[in-house]
Design a protein around this motif. Structure first.
Motif, short mmCIF file in Angstrom:
data_model
loop_
_atom_site.label_atom_id
_atom_site.label_comp_id
_atom_site.label_asym_id
_atom_site.label_seq_id
_atom_site.Cartn_x
_atom_site.Cartn_y
_atom_site.Cartn_z
N VAL A 37 0.86 -1.18 0.00
CA VAL A 37 0.00 0.00 0.00
C VAL A 37 0.90 1.23 0.00
O VAL A 37 1.81 1.34 0.83
CB VAL A 37 -0.93 0.01 1.24
N ARG A 38 0.64 2.16 -0.91
CA ARG A 38 1.47 3.35 -1.05
C ARG A 38 0.61 4.61 -1.06
O ARG A 38 -0.24 4.78 -1.93
CB ARG A 38 2.28 3.29 -2.36
N ASP A 39 0.88 5.48 -0.09
CA ASP A 39 0.27 6.81 -0.04
C ASP A 39 -1.25 6.74 -0.24
O ASP A 39 -1.83 7.51 -1.01
CB ASP A 39 0.91 7.73 -1.09
N LEU A 40 -1.88 5.83 0.48
CA LEU A 40 -3.33 5.64 0.34
C LEU A 40 -4.08 6.79 1.01
O LEU A 40 -3.81 7.14 2.16
CB LEU A 40 -3.75 4.32 0.98
N ARG A 41 -5.02 7.36 0.27
CA ARG A 41 -5.86 8.44 0.79
C ARG A 41 -7.32 8.12 0.45
O ARG A 41 -7.65 7.89 -0.72
CB ARG A 41 -5.46 9.79 0.18
N LEU A 75 -1.32 6.76 3.87
CA LEU A 75 -0.86 5.55 4.57
C LEU A 75 -0.07 4.65 3.63
O LEU A 75 -0.47 4.43 2.48
CB LEU A 75 -2.07 4.78 5.11
N SER A 76 1.07 4.14 4.11
CA SER A 76 1.89 3.20 3.34
C SER A 76 2.35 2.07 4.24
O SER A 76 2.73 2.29 5.38
CB SER A 76 3.13 3.91 2.75
N PHE A 77 2.30 0.83 3.71
CA PHE A 77 2.85 -0.32 4.43
C PHE A 77 2.98 -1.50 3.48
O PHE A 77 2.40 -1.51 2.39
CB PHE A 77 1.98 -0.70 5.64
N ASP A 78 3.76 -2.49 3.89
CA ASP A 78 3.92 -3.73 3.14
C ASP A 78 3.61 -4.91 4.05
O ASP A 78 3.79 -4.84 5.27
CB ASP A 78 5.36 -3.89 2.63
N LEU A 79 3.19 -6.02 3.44
CA LEU A 79 2.92 -7.24 4.20
C LEU A 79 3.35 -8.44 3.37
O LEU A 79 2.91 -8.61 2.23
CB LEU A 79 1.43 -7.35 4.54
N GLU A 80 4.22 -9.25 3.96
CA GLU A 80 4.69 -10.46 3.30
C GLU A 80 3.77 -11.63 3.59
O GLU A 80 3.08 -11.65 4.62
CB GLU A 80 6.11 -10.81 3.79
N ARG A 81 3.77 -12.63 2.73
CA ARG A 81 3.05 -13.87 3.00
C ARG A 81 3.69 -14.57 4.20
O ARG A 81 4.91 -14.53 4.39
CB ARG A 81 3.07 -14.79 1.79
N GLY A 82 2.85 -15.19 5.01
CA GLY A 82 3.34 -15.91 6.18
C GLY A 82 3.56 -15.02 7.39
O GLY A 82 3.98 -15.51 8.44
N ARG A 83 3.28 -13.71 7.29
CA ARG A 83 3.45 -12.80 8.43
C ARG A 83 2.10 -12.15 8.77
O ARG A 83 1.20 -12.06 7.94
CB ARG A 83 4.48 -11.70 8.12
N THR A 84 2.00 -11.72 10.02
CA THR A 84 0.79 -11.08 10.52
C THR A 84 1.10 -9.64 10.90
O THR A 84 2.02 -9.39 11.69
CB THR A 84 0.23 -11.82 11.74
N LEU A 85 0.34 -8.72 10.33
CA LEU A 85 0.48 -7.29 10.65
C LEU A 85 -0.68 -6.89 11.55
O LEU A 85 -1.85 -7.02 11.16
CB LEU A 85 0.45 -6.45 9.36
N GLY A 86 -0.38 -6.42 12.75
CA GLY A 86 -1.39 -5.89 13.64
C GLY A 86 -1.57 -4.39 13.39
O GLY A 86 -0.58 -3.66 13.32
#
Length: 290
Positions: free
Chosen positions: A22-26, A42-53
């Protein structure tokens, strides 16, 4: 409030990484009282096999962010800008037909309130089987068998008999498990869990979180866990994103953020948590302001 990060720098605009990027989401909503900036850069990344809280108070933009990833917004009143990539596929601006092919298949969501998310007019088994038939073309008989298998996998006793029950015949914890079964029936690569343990007792909460962890190991899914409960995040997530007023004010691994928070809002969240030692005599410390 300015954006502050800890542990992991904010992803650079245009850079991509992770199964979900996700990059610069508005996200803005047009209302009678003016424009609401629900998500603001808002910007963030999420890899497979990981959990983002993702944590933050009500109205911070947590659920709006993830509903936008799924394309579940009203285009007549919602403006979405920025970039959302799922396994390299651009979701921002994608048509409804393209999103329908992904929802329930490559990405799925466990909604906050299973009692309202499940239709009272259809059996639990029929609702679980529907996305499987839609995305695989399976027969009614094969989809029903798959629904029974998923109900058993999420811990519903006597699944072959309970598959024909209606939602009101399930307890709160069982409805939550049924929602998980529905979300996972097509083995999605991205699972979004919006407050999956809300209104559940502590024992059932632990069972649900253990179940998500076990299923993630089995399917290798990337999981986004939206919650107000920092205790849940500490036990179930790998990475943590703290949101305030539509922005990420802190991000990093769970250990980094919870052991050495850098942003005053994160301090406030941690200070406002009750402790067993002071449950009787120590007053709660609320976060001031609106």
């Amino acid at each position: 409030m300015t954006t502050a990060t800890h542990g992991a720098p904010a992803p650079a605009p245009g850079a991509t990484g992770g199964y979900l990027s996700v990059r610069d989401l508005r996200v803005r909503f047009a209302t009678e009282d003016g424009t609401v900036r629900a998500v603001d850069g808002l910007s963030f990344d999420l890899e497979r096999g990981r959990t983002l809280g993702i944590v933050g108070e009500s109205g911070s933009g947590k659920s709006v962010t993830n509903l936008t990833v799924l394309g579940l917004h009203d285009p007549r009143t919602t403006t979405v800008e920025g970039q959302i990539l799922l396994d390299g596929q651009e979701l921002t601006g994608a048509g409804e037909r393209a999103l329908e092919r992904l929802r329930g298949n490559k990405m799925a969501m466990i909604f906050q309130d299973p009692l309202t998310a499940l239709s009272p007019y259809y059996t639990v088994g029929r609702q679980i089987a529907e996305p499987y038939r839609k995305h695989t073309g399976a027969s009614k008989r094969a989809a029903r068998q798959r629904a029974i298998e998923m109900l058993a996998k999420v811990g519903i006793p006597h699944a072959r008999r309970r598959v024909d029950d209606y939602p009101h015949q399930f307890s709160g914890g069982m409805r939550q498990r049924a929602m998980i079964a529905m979300a996972l029936i097509c083995d999605p690569d991205l699972l979004i869990a919006d407050e999956p343990t809300t209104a559940l007792d502590v024992t059932v909460q632990a069972q649900i979180l253990d179940l998500l962890g076990d299923l993630q190991q089995e399917f290798g899914s990337a999981i986004i866990l939206i919650t107000h409960d920092l205790g849940v995040v500490a036990n179930a997530a790998d990475d943590l994103l703290v949101m305030y007023a539509g922005r990420a004010v802190e991000r990093g691994t769970v250990r980094e953020v919870l052991s050495a928070p850098q942003h005053p809002y994160t301090w406030g969240l941690l200070d406002s948590m009750p402790t067993l030692a002071g449950a009787v005599d120590t007053p709660l410390t609320p976060i001031p302001g609106a």
